[in-house]
Design a protein around this motif. Sequence first.
Motif, PDB file in Angstrom:
ATOM      1  N   LYS A  33      43.365  38.657  46.211  1.00 34.81           N
ATOM      2  CA  LYS A  33      42.743  38.337  47.062  1.00 34.81           C
ATOM      3  C   LYS A  33      41.399  39.002  46.751  1.00 34.81           C
ATOM      4  N   GLU A  34      41.690  40.340  45.756  1.00 28.15           N
ATOM      5  CA  GLU A  34      40.645  41.740  45.936  1.00 28.15           C
ATOM      6  C   GLU A  34      40.076  40.640  44.024  1.00 28.15           C
ATOM      7  N   GLN A  35      40.775  39.516  43.261  1.00 31.67           N
ATOM      8  CA  GLN A  35      40.652  39.732  41.477  1.00 31.67           C
ATOM      9  C   GLN A  35      38.822  39.260  41.994  1.00 31.67           C
ATOM     10  N   ILE A  36      38.324  39.947  40.781  1.00 35.56           N
ATOM     11  CA  ILE A  36      36.871  39.890  40.855  1.00 35.56           C
ATOM     12  C   ILE A  36      36.783  38.163  39.797  1.00 35.56           C
ATOM     13  N   TRP A  37      35.927  37.184  40.345  1.00 32.78           N
ATOM     14  CA  TRP A  37      36.226  36.095  39.603  1.00 32.78           C
ATOM     15  C   TRP A  37      34.499  35.532  39.843  1.00 32.78           C
ATOM     16  N   GLY A  38      34.772  34.918  38.518  1.00 33.62           N
ATOM     17  CA  GLY A  38      32.460  35.271  38.173  1.00 33.62           C
ATOM     18  C   GLY A  38      32.100  33.657  38.693  1.00 33.62           C
ATOM     19  N   GLY A  39      31.041  33.688  38.684  1.00 35.52           N
ATOM     20  CA  GLY A  39      30.636  32.247  38.809  1.00 35.52           C
ATOM     21  C   GLY A  39      29.356  32.066  39.661  1.00 35.52           C
ATOM     22  N   ARG A  40      28.838  30.943  40.346  1.00 32.15           N
ATOM     23  CA  ARG A  40      27.591  31.350  40.794  1.00 32.15           C
ATOM     24  C   ARG A  40      27.660  31.128  42.488  1.00 32.15           C
TER      25      ARG A  40
END
Length: 404
Positions: A33-40
Amino acid sequence: MKNADTAVSFRTEIKSWLQKNCPISQRQPIIQKEQIWGGRNKHFYNDDARHWFEAARDRGFTAPEWPARYGGGGLSADQAAVLREEMQDLGCRPPLYDQGLWMLGPALLVFGTEAQKQRHLPAICRGEIRWAQGYSEPFAGSDLANLQTKAEDDGDFFKVTGSKIWTTRADAADWIFCLVRTDDSGPKQQGISFLLIDLASAGVSIAPIPLLSGDSDFCQTFFDDVRVPKDNLVGELHGGWAVAKEVLRHERQLMASFESMAEKPKLNIIDLFNEHMGNENAYGISSTDIRSRLASHLIRDSAVKQLGNRIAQQHEVQSVDSRLPLLMKYLSTREVQHKNEIILDILGTRGLSLASPDNPELYDSMVKQWAFDKALTIAGGTSEIQLNIIAKRALELPSASTPE
Ligand SMILES: Cc1cc2nc3c(=O)[nH]c(=O)nc-3n(C[C@H](O)[C@H](O)[C@H](O)COP(=O)(O)OP(=O)(O)OC[C@H]3O[C@@H](n4cnc5c(N)ncnc54)[C@H](O)[C@@H]3O)c2cc1C
């Protein structure tokens, strides 16, 4: 001597940069849940995560080896290896997660036009656009070339109709890279093209697929007369299979290098054995049996790690024996599953429960990890298909009906 001095000073510089820019909280084992996913719709779990992402992004370290003109770090293979080692040493989390970063970007570097590289690569490095993968279809998984999603010529556009299944987190993504059929008159592989599609286009709809776990990471993505500019074609028209294989090569490398994509509790399997095993566990499995499986696992695991090191060294001198990564995906994913089975056998009934009074988080994540890691031998091509490919390409055995 001069080269050695330069290498030492590069390492020193990287180490101090990481110490300064990677907050302590970002040096803990990553949890999902702490992963940083890119995107708008990028979301940061906390300010430290934002700080770490922004620092890495601004230095080009989300994609260290991509050219700086496309937003990467412009590092040589040697320098990137130093960065990886230093990050590992400090326990730094990956600053960005994205299928564009792992799979599409490397293929665009090879097959993209200059305009495509300029448009998409910096947006990937900067975590501005999140990508999904549109390969599988209801009747095209292992037999991927059987895909039926059609792209018809419509002047300056393609008109895309069909559906893709198992599109991981398409509901959170902004764009999708897709294999589509542009010709069905010849051999299956020769009528496929590779298209980049904005998921905000009219005619796209996305339906999450609920899973037994209650999570819903998978989607089915539908295309109903979606107009896609012809500029979004990567590689040759009808020549998408070559691009598809380049993406798959990176996907399999990624799967082979993930010990687990699920949450990682801090756990040492030997400590666990010593802590939990008397003469037998709650199922009556004897410690002798588990000890012998554990020993075999540790030997194989060490061999797999050495194979991984060998591939990494070959990468550094840019001379990879292309057969080794094929073996690596098959062996490493299988070994992770062996390990999980042993852990659950050691835990006995504790392993069955989704929580335990003494350490609820550890046991909860162990069971989830065991279930999740089943996917490692399916995603990116199943182990059976992998064995077919090894037979054909690595061992050069007579051809079976192998799709890739
Ligand atoms: C976690 C995860 C994430 C995924 N994410 C994506 C994604 O984002 N985008 C996407 O497009 N797809 C995604 N997939 C789908 C994945 O690529 C397919 O599941 C995989 O290629 C297998 O296809 P299938 O599920 O249709 O199984 P099938 O092809 O129907 O295979 C069923 C079984 O038959 C066996 N089999 C089939 N053909 C042969 C053969 N010739 N020889 C021997 N055995 C054979 C297979 O090994 C398997 O055990 C994901 C899958 C998983 C598990």
